[in-house]
Design a protein around this motif. Structure first.
Motif, PDB file in Angstrom:
ATOM      1  N   ALA A   1       0.737  -1.195  -0.075  1.00 54.13           N
ATOM      2  CA  ALA A   1      -0.130   0.067  -0.060  1.00 54.13           C
ATOM      3  C   ALA A   1       0.856   1.181   0.054  1.00 54.13           C
ATOM      4  N   LEU A   2       2.197   1.363   0.370  1.00 53.68           N
ATOM      5  CA  LEU A   2       2.930   2.505   0.709  1.00 53.68           C
ATOM      6  C   LEU A   2       3.265   3.042  -0.832  1.00 53.68           C
ATOM      7  N   THR A   3       3.193   2.069  -1.942  1.00 55.71           N
ATOM      8  CA  THR A   3       3.572   2.581  -3.279  1.00 55.71           C
ATOM      9  C   THR A   3       2.153   2.804  -4.259  1.00 55.71           C
ATOM     10  N   ALA A   4       1.003   2.622  -3.369  1.00 52.23           N
ATOM     11  CA  ALA A   4      -0.167   2.854  -4.257  1.00 52.23           C
ATOM     12  C   ALA A   4      -0.224   4.222  -4.989  1.00 52.23           C
ATOM     13  N   ASP A   5       0.074   5.221  -4.149  1.00 51.15           N
ATOM     14  CA  ASP A   5       0.103   6.406  -4.574  1.00 51.15           C
ATOM     15  C   ASP A   5       1.374   7.439  -4.737  1.00 51.15           C
ATOM     16  N   ARG A   6       2.361   6.758  -4.793  1.00 52.81           N
ATOM     17  CA  ARG A   6       3.690   7.475  -4.631  1.00 52.81           C
ATOM     18  C   ARG A   6       4.880   6.363  -5.363  1.00 52.81           C
ATOM     19  N   PRO A   7       5.835   6.665  -5.996  1.00 54.31           N
ATOM     20  CA  PRO A   7       6.857   5.847  -6.268  1.00 54.31           C
ATOM     21  C   PRO A   7       7.797   5.705  -5.063  1.00 54.31           C
ATOM     22  N   LYS A   8       8.204   4.322  -5.083  1.00 56.62           N
ATOM     23  CA  LYS A   8       9.056   3.960  -3.943  1.00 56.62           C
ATOM     24  C   LYS A   8      10.119   4.992  -3.465  1.00 56.62           C
ATOM     25  N   PRO A   9      10.967   5.757  -4.443  1.00 53.99           N
ATOM     26  CA  PRO A   9      12.004   6.613  -4.226  1.00 53.99           C
ATOM     27  C   PRO A   9      11.596   7.795  -3.355  1.00 53.99           C
ATOM     28  N   LEU A  10      10.259   8.130  -3.362  1.00 48.32           N
ATOM     29  CA  LEU A  10       9.762   9.244  -2.449  1.00 48.32           C
ATOM     30  C   LEU A  10       9.155   8.873  -1.206  1.00 48.32           C
TER      31      LEU A  10
ATOM     32  N   VAL B   1      18.706  10.187 -13.286  1.00 44.37           N
ATOM     33  CA  VAL B   1      17.642   9.377 -12.574  1.00 44.37           C
ATOM     34  C   VAL B   1      16.617   9.005 -13.590  1.00 44.37           C
ATOM     35  N   ASN B   2      16.409   7.586 -13.930  1.00 42.89           N
ATOM     36  CA  ASN B   2      15.433   7.140 -14.602  1.00 42.89           C
ATOM     37  C   ASN B   2      13.948   7.166 -13.887  1.00 42.89           C
ATOM     38  N   THR B   3      12.909   7.160 -14.648  1.00 45.94           N
ATOM     39  CA  THR B   3      11.570   7.185 -14.526  1.00 45.94           C
ATOM     40  C   THR B   3      10.597   6.509 -15.076  1.00 45.94           C
ATOM     41  N   HIS B   4       9.642   6.252 -14.556  1.00 40.28           N
ATOM     42  CA  HIS B   4       8.443   5.261 -15.073  1.00 40.28           C
ATOM     43  C   HIS B   4       7.238   5.354 -14.172  1.00 40.28           C
ATOM     44  N   TYR B   5       7.248   4.472 -13.245  1.00 38.31           N
ATOM     45  CA  TYR B   5       5.951   4.420 -12.487  1.00 38.31           C
ATOM     46  C   TYR B   5       5.745   6.055 -11.571  1.00 38.31           C
ATOM     47  N   LEU B   6       4.643   6.340 -11.643  1.00 35.09           N
ATOM     48  CA  LEU B   6       4.214   7.790 -11.158  1.00 35.09           C
ATOM     49  C   LEU B   6       5.426   8.591 -11.419  1.00 35.09           C
ATOM     50  N   GLY B   7       6.123   8.549 -12.615  1.00 32.03           N
ATOM     51  CA  GLY B   7       7.270   9.398 -12.804  1.00 32.03           C
ATOM     52  C   GLY B   7       7.061  10.901 -12.820  1.00 32.03           C
ATOM     53  N   THR B   8       5.783  11.318 -12.961  1.00 35.33           N
ATOM     54  CA  THR B   8       5.858  12.771 -13.020  1.00 35.33           C
ATOM     55  C   THR B   8       6.045  13.190 -11.464  1.00 35.33           C
ATOM     56  N   GLN B   9       5.864  12.392 -10.327  1.00 32.50           N
ATOM     57  CA  GLN B   9       5.986  12.736  -8.997  1.00 32.50           C
ATOM     58  C   GLN B   9       7.330  13.008  -8.853  1.00 32.50           C
ATOM     59  N   ILE B  10       8.244  12.101  -9.268  1.00 31.79           N
ATOM     60  CA  ILE B  10       9.985  12.309  -9.428  1.00 31.79           C
ATOM     61  C   ILE B  10      10.342  13.375 -10.050  1.00 31.79           C
ATOM     62  N   LEU B  11       9.622  13.654 -11.356  1.00 29.45           N
ATOM     63  CA  LEU B  11       9.908  15.199 -11.938  1.00 29.45           C
ATOM     64  C   LEU B  11       9.955  16.443 -11.190  1.00 29.45           C
ATOM     65  N   ASP B  12       8.558  16.404 -10.507  1.00 25.55           N
ATOM     66  CA  ASP B  12       8.274  17.474  -9.784  1.00 25.55           C
ATOM     67  C   ASP B  12       8.966  17.698  -8.856  1.00 25.55           C
ATOM     68  N   HIS B  13       9.494  16.644  -7.982  1.00 32.78           N
ATOM     69  CA  HIS B  13      10.397  16.497  -6.928  1.00 32.78           C
ATOM     70  C   HIS B  13      11.679  17.256  -7.117  1.00 32.78           C
ATOM     71  N   LEU B  14      12.146  16.863  -8.488  1.00 32.17           N
ATOM     72  CA  LEU B  14      13.594  17.164  -8.649  1.00 32.17           C
ATOM     73  C   LEU B  14      13.702  18.431  -9.642  1.00 32.17           C
ATOM     74  N   ALA B  15      12.314  19.044  -9.799  1.00 30.53           N
ATOM     75  CA  ALA B  15      12.345  20.290 -10.578  1.00 30.53           C
ATOM     76  C   ALA B  15      13.298  21.438 -10.090  1.00 30.53           C
ATOM     77  N   GLY B  16      14.160  22.059 -10.908  1.00 34.44           N
ATOM     78  CA  GLY B  16      14.855  23.142 -10.548  1.00 34.44           C
ATOM     79  C   GLY B  16      16.235  22.661 -10.037  1.00 34.44           C
ATOM     80  N   SER B  17      16.687  21.128  -9.951  1.00 42.05           N
ATOM     81  CA  SER B  17      17.855  20.668  -9.663  1.00 42.05           C
ATOM     82  C   SER B  17      18.668  20.385 -10.678  1.00 42.05           C
ATOM     83  N   GLU B  18      19.843  20.119 -10.616  1.00 46.77           N
ATOM     84  CA  GLU B  18      20.899  19.578 -11.723  1.00 46.77           C
ATOM     85  C   GLU B  18      20.653  18.356 -12.317  1.00 46.77           C
ATOM     86  N   VAL B  19      19.721  17.352 -11.621  1.00 44.53           N
ATOM     87  CA  VAL B  19      19.580  16.153 -11.945  1.00 44.53           C
ATOM     88  C   VAL B  19      19.041  16.099 -13.248  1.00 44.53           C
ATOM     89  N   ARG B  20      19.482  15.229 -14.237  1.00 43.48           N
ATOM     90  CA  ARG B  20      19.046  14.801 -15.529  1.00 43.48           C
ATOM     91  C   ARG B  20      17.940  13.544 -15.521  1.00 43.48           C
TER      92      ARG B  20
END
Length: 228
Positions: free
Chosen positions: A20-29, A55-74
């Motif tokens: 249930a912990l990853t039902a609404d967010r990706p595990k890295p968050l 950082v690669n993204t797939h599952y709920l990837g937009t959350q990771i994109l939002d989390h990293l917005a403005g950083s140097e991470v590609r």
């Protein structure tokens, strides 16, 4: 400090063992000790001077994109198809460059130092195509199943066949040229490791510090205990 190396963070997985912990967010968050797993991994990368960081993204990837917005991470976007570790690393190579690459699984908590710095200091490019961080299988908290590798006296690895041996911890340095010879689009880095093992150029470094796999709710509890 060792020379800077590019770093790949594998953040595309579904995290199904987290239930249930990853039902609404990706595990890295998922937060551990008040800080997300992804941010903990990025702290290690920045402390080690790694760059560029991808950082690669797939599952709920937009959350990771939002989390990293403005950083140097590609970002290496796998929204169309998740590619596993080997396919994902190969897709990210245009962002990483041609140098040997550090890779790190963010669903791990470390204590006792920086695993990326330990790898960089032990890396010997003249004789190594891969250097994996490991711990002995015996007594490793939360580990299920067999060992991954055995080590010879020089640290060269072979595949383990039972409980005796060492476990891969989710951090490594490896050359990426061999990825081009693998015909599959979706594949694990195990295929590349097997080729490196066959050529005698795959090695391991034993990690002396603390480690906890945060792949399940039980692992999350273990990581909180380790950090406390």
């Amino acid at each position: 400090m060792p020379p800077s190396l590019p770093l790949m963070l594998f953040a595309a997985g579904f995290g199904t063992r987290m239930r249930a912990l990853t039902a609404d967010r990706p595990k890295p968050l998922i937060p551990v000790g008040g800080r997300t797993l992804l941010d903990r991994a990025l702290d290690l990368a920045r402390e080690a001077g790694a760059g560029p960081i991808v950082v690669n993204t797939h599952y709920l990837g937009t959350q990771i994109l939002d989390h990293l917005a403005g950083s140097e991470v590609r970002i290496s976007d796998e929204a169309d198809q998740i590619l596993e570790t080997g396919g994902g690393l190969r897709k990210a190579l245009p962002l990483l460059g041609t140098a040997p690459v550090l890779t790190l699984n963010p669903d791990v908590v470390w204590t006792g130092g920086n695993p990326l710095l330990a790898l960089a200091r032990a890396w010997e490019p003249a004789r190594m195509d891969a250097l994996l961080l490991v711990k002995p299988r015996a007594g490793l908290p939360g580990r299920q199943g067999n060992a991954d590798f055995t080590l010879d006296a020089e640290g060269r690895i072979a595949r383990a066949t039972g409980m005796e041996g060492h476990v891969y911890l989710g951090a490594q340095i490896l050359r990426t040229e061999g990825l081009a010879a693998i015909p599959d689009q979706v594949f694990s880095l195990n295929k590349l490791w097997d080729r490196m093992i066959a050529s005698g150029r795959a090695f391991a470094l034993e990690w002396p510090g603390g480690w906890c796999d945060v792949g399940s709710p039980e692992g999350l509890a273990g990581a909180e205990a380790l950090l406390s």
